[in-house]
Scaffold this motif. Structure first.
Motif, PDB file in Angstrom:
ATOM      1  N   UNK A   1       0.862  -1.185   0.000  1.00 32.74           N
ATOM      2  CA  UNK A   1       0.000   0.000   0.000  1.00 32.74           C
ATOM      3  C   UNK A   1       0.899   1.235   0.000  1.00 32.74           C
ATOM      4  N   UNK A   2       0.725   2.137  -0.960  1.00 25.58           N
ATOM      5  CA  UNK A   2       1.583   3.327  -1.003  1.00 25.58           C
ATOM      6  C   UNK A   2       1.298   4.227   0.199  1.00 25.58           C
ATOM      7  N   UNK A   3       2.334   4.850   0.732  1.00 26.50           N
ATOM      8  CA  UNK A   3       2.131   5.677   1.925  1.00 26.50           C
ATOM      9  C   UNK A   3       2.747   7.074   1.765  1.00 26.50           C
ATOM     10  N   UNK A   4       4.036   7.148   1.460  1.00 25.29           N
ATOM     11  CA  UNK A   4       4.741   8.427   1.494  1.00 25.29           C
ATOM     12  C   UNK A   4       5.572   8.608   0.231  1.00 25.29           C
ATOM     13  N   UNK A   5       5.658   9.826  -0.242  1.00 26.99           N
ATOM     14  CA  UNK A   5       6.454  10.087  -1.447  1.00 26.99           C
ATOM     15  C   UNK A   5       7.379  11.272  -1.212  1.00 26.99           C
ATOM     16  N   UNK A   6       8.518  11.263  -1.913  1.00 27.20           N
ATOM     17  CA  UNK A   6       9.389  12.439  -1.988  1.00 27.20           C
ATOM     18  C   UNK A   6       9.537  12.819  -3.456  1.00 27.20           C
ATOM     19  N   UNK A   7       9.829  14.080  -3.693  1.00 27.43           N
ATOM     20  CA  UNK A   7       9.810  14.605  -5.061  1.00 27.43           C
ATOM     21  C   UNK A   7      11.031  15.472  -5.326  1.00 27.43           C
ATOM     22  N   UNK A   8      11.856  15.060  -6.275  1.00 23.26           N
ATOM     23  CA  UNK A   8      12.966  15.900  -6.705  1.00 23.26           C
ATOM     24  C   UNK A   8      12.597  16.505  -8.047  1.00 23.26           C
ATOM     25  N   UNK A   9      12.602  17.821  -8.083  1.00 16.89           N
ATOM     26  CA  UNK A   9      12.131  18.533  -9.260  1.00 16.89           C
ATOM     27  C   UNK A   9      13.246  19.418  -9.788  1.00 16.89           C
ATOM     28  N   UNK A  10      13.709  19.125 -11.004  1.00 15.23           N
ATOM     29  CA  UNK A  10      14.635  20.029 -11.694  1.00 15.23           C
ATOM     30  C   UNK A  10      13.824  20.722 -12.783  1.00 15.23           C
ATOM     31  N   UNK A  11      13.753  22.039 -12.726  1.00 14.11           N
ATOM     32  CA  UNK A  11      12.957  22.796 -13.701  1.00 14.11           C
ATOM     33  C   UNK A  11      13.807  23.932 -14.285  1.00 14.11           C
ATOM     34  N   UNK A  12      13.604  24.199 -15.574  1.00 15.82           N
ATOM     35  CA  UNK A  12      14.423  25.237 -16.217  1.00 15.82           C
ATOM     36  C   UNK A  12      14.099  26.645 -15.718  1.00 15.82           C
ATOM     37  N   UNK A  13      12.853  26.862 -15.277  1.00 11.99           N
ATOM     38  CA  UNK A  13      12.458  28.198 -14.809  1.00 11.99           C
ATOM     39  C   UNK A  13      11.306  28.049 -13.834  1.00 11.99           C
ATOM     40  N   UNK A  14      11.119  29.039 -12.978  1.00 11.16           N
ATOM     41  CA  UNK A  14      10.022  28.987 -12.004  1.00 11.16           C
ATOM     42  C   UNK A  14       8.741  29.497 -12.655  1.00 11.16           C
ATOM     43  N   UNK A  15       8.193  28.703 -13.554  1.00 11.62           N
ATOM     44  CA  UNK A  15       6.978  29.076 -14.279  1.00 11.62           C
ATOM     45  C   UNK A  15       5.767  28.734 -13.410  1.00 11.62           C
TER      46      UNK A  15
ATOM     47  N   UNK B   1      -3.680  12.738  -7.747  1.00 13.93           N
ATOM     48  CA  UNK B   1      -3.448  11.292  -7.695  1.00 13.93           C
ATOM     49  C   UNK B   1      -3.006  10.875  -6.286  1.00 13.93           C
ATOM     50  N   UNK B   2      -2.201  11.711  -5.651  1.00 17.71           N
ATOM     51  CA  UNK B   2      -1.741  11.394  -4.289  1.00 17.71           C
ATOM     52  C   UNK B   2      -2.943  11.280  -3.348  1.00 17.71           C
ATOM     53  N   UNK B   3      -3.871  12.220  -3.478  1.00  9.32           N
ATOM     54  CA  UNK B   3      -5.024  12.198  -2.582  1.00  9.32           C
ATOM     55  C   UNK B   3      -5.925  10.999  -2.875  1.00  9.32           C
ATOM     56  N   UNK B   4      -6.052  10.662  -4.151  1.00  8.70           N
ATOM     57  CA  UNK B   4      -6.859   9.501  -4.525  1.00  8.70           C
ATOM     58  C   UNK B   4      -6.361   8.234  -3.832  1.00  8.70           C
ATOM     59  N   UNK B   5      -5.050   8.132  -3.659  1.00  6.75           N
ATOM     60  CA  UNK B   5      -4.491   6.909  -3.084  1.00  6.75           C
ATOM     61  C   UNK B   5      -3.966   7.106  -1.668  1.00  6.75           C
ATOM     62  N   UNK B   6      -4.291   8.230  -1.052  1.00 10.61           N
ATOM     63  CA  UNK B   6      -3.903   8.451   0.339  1.00 10.61           C
ATOM     64  C   UNK B   6      -2.400   8.544   0.560  1.00 10.61           C
ATOM     65  N   UNK B   7      -1.693   9.112  -0.423  1.00  8.52           N
ATOM     66  CA  UNK B   7      -0.238   9.233  -0.306  1.00  8.52           C
ATOM     67  C   UNK B   7       0.135  10.642   0.164  1.00  8.52           C
ATOM     68  N   UNK B   8       1.055  10.752   1.101  1.00  9.94           N
ATOM     69  CA  UNK B   8       1.512  12.055   1.575  1.00  9.94           C
ATOM     70  C   UNK B   8       2.855  12.408   0.936  1.00  9.94           C
ATOM     71  N   UNK B   9       2.967  13.627   0.404  1.00 12.88           N
ATOM     72  CA  UNK B   9       4.265  14.135  -0.066  1.00 12.88           C
ATOM     73  C   UNK B   9       4.996  14.675   1.161  1.00 12.88           C
ATOM     74  N   UNK B  10       6.137  14.064   1.500  1.00 15.40           N
ATOM     75  CA  UNK B  10       6.778  14.387   2.774  1.00 15.40           C
ATOM     76  C   UNK B  10       8.138  15.056   2.634  1.00 15.40           C
ATOM     77  N   UNK B  11       8.564  15.305   1.394  1.00 13.93           N
ATOM     78  CA  UNK B  11       9.845  15.984   1.251  1.00 13.93           C
ATOM     79  C   UNK B  11      10.299  15.964  -0.184  1.00 13.93           C
ATOM     80  N   UNK B  12      11.467  16.552  -0.431  1.00 14.38           N
ATOM     81  CA  UNK B  12      11.971  16.570  -1.794  1.00 14.38           C
ATOM     82  C   UNK B  12      13.109  17.541  -1.958  1.00 14.38           C
ATOM     83  N   UNK B  13      13.333  17.919  -3.193  1.00 14.12           N
ATOM     84  CA  UNK B  13      14.381  18.874  -3.503  1.00 14.12           C
ATOM     85  C   UNK B  13      13.931  19.638  -4.742  1.00 14.12           C
ATOM     86  N   UNK B  14      14.302  20.912  -4.827  1.00 14.11           N
ATOM     87  CA  UNK B  14      13.882  21.731  -5.957  1.00 14.11           C
ATOM     88  C   UNK B  14      15.100  22.461  -6.484  1.00 14.11           C
ATOM     89  N   UNK B  15      15.434  22.216  -7.739  1.00 14.39           N
ATOM     90  CA  UNK B  15      16.644  22.821  -8.311  1.00 14.39           C
ATOM     91  C   UNK B  15      16.358  23.312  -9.728  1.00 14.39           C
TER      92      UNK B  15
END
Ligand code: ADP
Ligand code: MG
Length: 325
Positions: free
Chosen positions: A81-95, A109-123
Motif C-alpha cells: 500500500x503506497x504511503x509516502x512520497x518524496x519529489x525531486x524537481x529540476x525545472x528550467x524556470x520557475x513558471x 493522484x496522491x489524494x486519490x491513493x492516500x499518499x503524503x508528499x513528505x519531502x523533496x528537492x527543488x533545483x
C-alpha cells in the motif's frame, strides 16, 4: 519578483496530508514517519526526463500525474500500500502556471491513493522529475518478480498496448478536435496512466510473482521469467485487445501493441492454479484481469495460437539500446 526555491516549496509543495503517520513532513531536514510493527517498508524510485519519458511540451498536470503514477505502479507490483512520497524537481524556470498544473496533477493522484508528499528537492536544470515512494506491506505478503512456478497461470490487468498506441497518435500531431473517440481514449491512456494500486494489494496472498508493465508485456514477462527461473507460454488468442485499439488498428498491429507497447502500468502476475477461484472473487468489481497463458519449465517466452506453436515479432524499449530493440 521571480519565485525562489523556498517560495516554490511553500506555495506548491507544502500541502499537509491526512495521514496520522507523518510525524514531520515537508519543511525540516528530513521527514519522520511512523512505521507500524510487523510491517515491511517497500521503497521504489522512478525518474522522468523531458523528451525521453514524455514529449517536450506536455502539460504540467500530466507530468505531475505520471511522475507519481509510475511509482504507485511499482508499489502495486510489490503487493504493498503506497504511503509516502518524496519529489525531486529540476525545472528550467520557475513558471508559476506550469508549477500550479504540475502540483495539481501530482496531488490529485496522491489524494486519490492516500499518499503524503513528505519531502523533496527543488533545483534549476533541464526538466527532470524524480519521485521516491515508500509503501507498507505486512511482513508475509509482499510480492516480487521471483516466485512463479511451472504451471502457474499468467494474468494481465486492464488493456495493455493502449498507451503506446496513444503515444503514437500524439506524435502524429493531429488536432485534438479531429480525434475519434477511440483515438481520444488511447491518448488519454498514455497521458493519464492508472496505476493498479487496489489490485496489487489484494494479490498479496494469492499471486506467486508480479511485475508492472512499463516496457511492454513480453519484455516484462521475460524479466519475471528470468527472476523466477522458468519460462512462459502465451496463448495469443487470449490477449486482451481493447475496443479502442480494435477500432483504430488492424488485428496484427493490435497484437503488436498489446505484446510490445510500454507505458501502460498494468500488472502482470502469476497465480498457482489452486488460487484461481479466489483471485476471481477478490478482484470482482476491479479492472478485469485476463489469463493469457501459463508458466512452463525452461526459459523465455513461447507463443501458441489456438493450440499451435506461433512466432511473433517483438520489440520493447531499452534506454541503452540504440533505439527500439
Ligand atoms: P535542505 O536544505 O535540507 O536540502 P531544502 O531547502 O532543499 O532542504 O528543502 C526544504 C524542505 O522542503 C525540505 O523539508 C524538503 O524535503 C522540502 N522540499 C524541497 N523541495 C520539495 C519538493 N519539490 N517537494 C516536496 N518537498 C520539497
Ligand atoms: Mg536541498
Amino acid at each position: 519578483m521571480p519565485l525562489g526555491e523556498f517560495d516554490i516549496i511553500e506555495r506548491f509543495f507544502s500541502r499537509g496530508s491526512r495521514r496520522a503517520d507523518v510525524i514531520l513532513g515537508v519543511g525540516d531536514d528530513g521527514a519522520v514517519l511512523d512505521v507500524p510493527a510487523q510491517t515491511r517498508l517497500v521503497a521504489a524510485m522512478d525518474t522522468l526526463v523531458e523528451g525521453v519519458h514524455f514529449p517536450s511540451g506536455t502539460a504540467g498536470s500530466y507530468i505531475g500525474h505520471r511522475a507519481l503514477a509510475v511509482n504507485l505502479s511499482d508499489i502495486a507490483a510489490m503487493g504493498a500500500a503506497p504511503a509516502w512520497a518524496t519529489l525531486s524537481l529540476a525545472i528550467p524556470a520557475a513558471d508559476e502556471v506550469w508549477l500550479e498544473q504540475f502540483a495539481r496533477g501530482f496531488y490529485e493522484l496522491a489524494e486519490l491513493h492516500g499518499v503524503a508528499l513528505v519531502g523533496g528537492d527543488t533545483v534549476r536544470g533541464p526538466l527532470v522529475v524524480t519521485v521516491g515512494i515508500l509503501g507498507l506491506v505486512s511482513e508475509s505478503s509482499w510480492l516480487s518478480r521471483a516466485g512463479a512456478r511451472s504451471d502457474d497461470l499468467i494474468y494481465v490487468s486492464g488493456s495493455p498496448g493502449e498507451a503506446a498506441a496513444g503515444l503514437g497518435i500524439l506524435q502524429e500531431g493531429g488536432r485534438r478536435a479531429d480525434r475519434t473517440d477511440a483515438e481520444s481514449r488511447l491518448v488519454e491512456r498514455f497521458l493519464l496512466p492508472e496505476p493498479r494500486v487496489e489490485l496489487g494489494q489484494v494479490l498479496g496472498g494469492l499471486a506467486s510473482a508480479a511485475i508492472d508493465v512499463s516496457d511492454g508485456l513480453a519484455v516484462d514477462l521475460g524479466r519475471l521469467c528470468a527472476a523466477s527461473g522458468c519460462g512462459a507460454c502465451i496463448e495469443l488468442e487470449s490477449l486482451p485487445v481493447s475496443r479502442a485499439l480494435r477500432a483504430r488498428f488492424p488485428a496484427d498491429r493490435c497484437e503488436q501493441f498489446v505484446l510490445s507497447g510500454g507505458d501502460d502500468y498494468e500488472l502482470l502476475f502469476t497465480v498457482p492454479p489452486a488460487n484461481a477461484d479466489d483471485l476471481k472473487a477478490v478482484t470482482r468489481g476491479m479492472t478485469e484481469c485476463r489469463q493469457i497463458g501459463r508458466m512452463v519449465d525452461g526459459t523465455g517466452l513461447t507463443f501458441t495460437r489456438h493450440g499451435r506453436p506461433a512466432r511473433v515479432e517483438l520489440s520493447g524499449f531499452d534506454h541503452f539500446a540504440a533505439r527500439e530493440s
